[in-house]
Design an enzyme around this catalytic site. Sequence first.
Site, short mmCIF file in Angstrom:
data_model
loop_
_atom_site.label_atom_id
_atom_site.label_comp_id
_atom_site.label_asym_id
_atom_site.label_seq_id
_atom_site.Cartn_x
_atom_site.Cartn_y
_atom_site.Cartn_z
N PHE A 11 0.83 -1.21 0.00
CA PHE A 11 0.00 0.00 0.00
C PHE A 11 0.87 1.27 0.00
O PHE A 11 0.88 2.03 -0.98
CB PHE A 11 -0.95 -0.08 1.21
CG PHE A 11 -1.51 1.22 1.69
CD1 PHE A 11 -2.05 2.15 0.79
CD2 PHE A 11 -1.52 1.54 3.05
CE1 PHE A 11 -2.58 3.35 1.24
CE2 PHE A 11 -2.04 2.73 3.50
CZ PHE A 11 -2.57 3.65 2.60
N ASP A 31 10.05 -7.09 -3.19
CA ASP A 31 8.83 -7.41 -2.44
C ASP A 31 8.55 -8.90 -2.64
O ASP A 31 8.70 -9.41 -3.74
CB ASP A 31 7.66 -6.56 -2.96
CG ASP A 31 6.51 -6.48 -1.98
OD1 ASP A 31 6.18 -5.38 -1.54
OD2 ASP A 31 5.92 -7.55 -1.64
N ASN A 32 8.11 -9.58 -1.57
CA ASN A 32 7.78 -11.01 -1.72
C ASN A 32 6.29 -11.22 -2.00
O ASN A 32 5.82 -12.35 -2.04
CB ASN A 32 8.21 -11.81 -0.49
CG ASN A 32 7.41 -11.45 0.75
OD1 ASN A 32 6.55 -10.56 0.71
ND2 ASN A 32 7.67 -12.12 1.85
N TYR A 141 5.42 -6.36 17.64
CA TYR A 141 5.57 -5.46 16.49
C TYR A 141 6.20 -4.14 16.93
O TYR A 141 7.17 -3.67 16.33
CB TYR A 141 4.18 -5.23 15.88
CG TYR A 141 4.12 -4.17 14.79
CD1 TYR A 141 4.48 -4.46 13.48
CD2 TYR A 141 3.67 -2.87 15.08
CE1 TYR A 141 4.41 -3.48 12.48
CE2 TYR A 141 3.60 -1.90 14.09
CZ TYR A 141 3.96 -2.21 12.79
OH TYR A 141 3.90 -1.24 11.82
N ARG A 269 -11.22 -4.52 22.29
CA ARG A 269 -10.31 -5.54 21.76
C ARG A 269 -9.05 -5.53 22.61
O ARG A 269 -8.48 -4.45 22.86
CB ARG A 269 -9.91 -5.22 20.32
CG ARG A 269 -10.89 -5.72 19.31
CD ARG A 269 -10.39 -5.49 17.93
NE ARG A 269 -9.92 -4.11 17.74
CZ ARG A 269 -9.57 -3.62 16.57
NH1 ARG A 269 -9.59 -4.37 15.51
NH2 ARG A 269 -9.17 -2.38 16.45
N GLY A 271 -5.53 -5.30 23.92
CA GLY A 271 -4.31 -4.70 23.37
C GLY A 271 -4.56 -3.44 22.56
O GLY A 271 -3.62 -2.83 22.07
#
Length: 312
Positions: A11, A31-32, A141, A269, A271
């Site tokens: 994106f 990019d994979n 992350y 939610r 987290g």
Amino acid sequence: MKILVTGGAGFIGSHVADRYISEGHRVAVVDNLSSGSLSNVNPKARFYLMDIRSNDLEKVFEIERPDVVNHHAAQISIPASVEDPLLDADINVMGFIRLLNLCVEYRVKKIIFISSGGALCGDADKIPTDEDYEPLMISPYAINKYLSEKYLHFYQVTHGLKYTVLRYANVYGPRQIAKGECGAVPIFMENLIKGRPSRLFAYGDMPKGTIRDYVFVGDVCRANLLALDRGDNRSYNIGSGEGIYIEDLYHLMEEVAGKRLPLERCGERIGDVRRSVLDISRARKELGWEPETDLRRGLEITFQYCLKREAE
Ligand SMILES: NC(=O)c1ccc[n+]([C@@H]2O[C@H](COP(=O)([O-])OP(=O)(O)OC[C@H]3O[C@@H](n4cnc5c(N)ncnc54)[C@H](O)[C@@H]3O)[C@@H](O)[C@H]2O)c1
């Protein structure tokens, strides 16, 4: 300049590659295609279908000899990082260190690294949150984005590799894909176009949902352009500097779409950061950057894009 954009089929990376090309730079993309799409890749870019962890990445450096590496490739899902911290570290830390080693070996002049303002600020007690805030990280992350920033400092001090870190807020715009529960804008947009209700996740004491800072992808591209020759060895928040409740975002999107559809209220939610708004004064002052697209205008552009894609 010769620029290697990792994640340039995704994106944001694909818009950044487009912008560099339109400014006359020579761009190669690695990019994979794990979440990106070949259709996003600018036909003027040289494309390498490759994982950043592959040993073959060195061949790309040998062929391209980039002046600048712009690193957008990443495992981008916070829930996925919670579920599988090893995979997140493998891509976002080990893959990144391999990339840094190649930058040193092939004398890259600068690396632009994409970090996350939202994830790093956690539930900061200071809103808007500046770059000096000591992050309270609540996901692998975020930990790994933070760690990567520390590695950049190490490579700069030890090997003289220049860097700029761009810490994005919530980026939205054309080409963003609705994935699972992530990305309120593409999820709401798709539901509005298809005539489906949407869900609002909210803490009991915040009935309008969480607060987020949204920045249009075109504005983010300009920050990547400025970072080519400004902001050496510094980190910058790239956001709007303003927060919006997710419920208000939804109603604004209803106005843009010219439709009203039910918003189903769900609980919180685990987290979910309650509030994240970035202080963008440093980017204003040192990069000469500021967001130019207001939220309504950015949503209109995105909506028109989604309508067109739906019709194809
Ligand atoms: N979207 C946001 O709001 C946001 C906010 C903060 C930071 N970011 C960061 O911006 C960057 C781009 O995110 P995006 O939203 O465009 O996501 P995206 O998934 O569209 O783009 C990531 C790209 O990287 C590629 N990729 C993933 N793992 C790879 C690997 N191991 N090797 C090679 N390519 C790989 C994917 O195929 C994809 O094209 C990421 O680093 C993300 O952490 C995004």
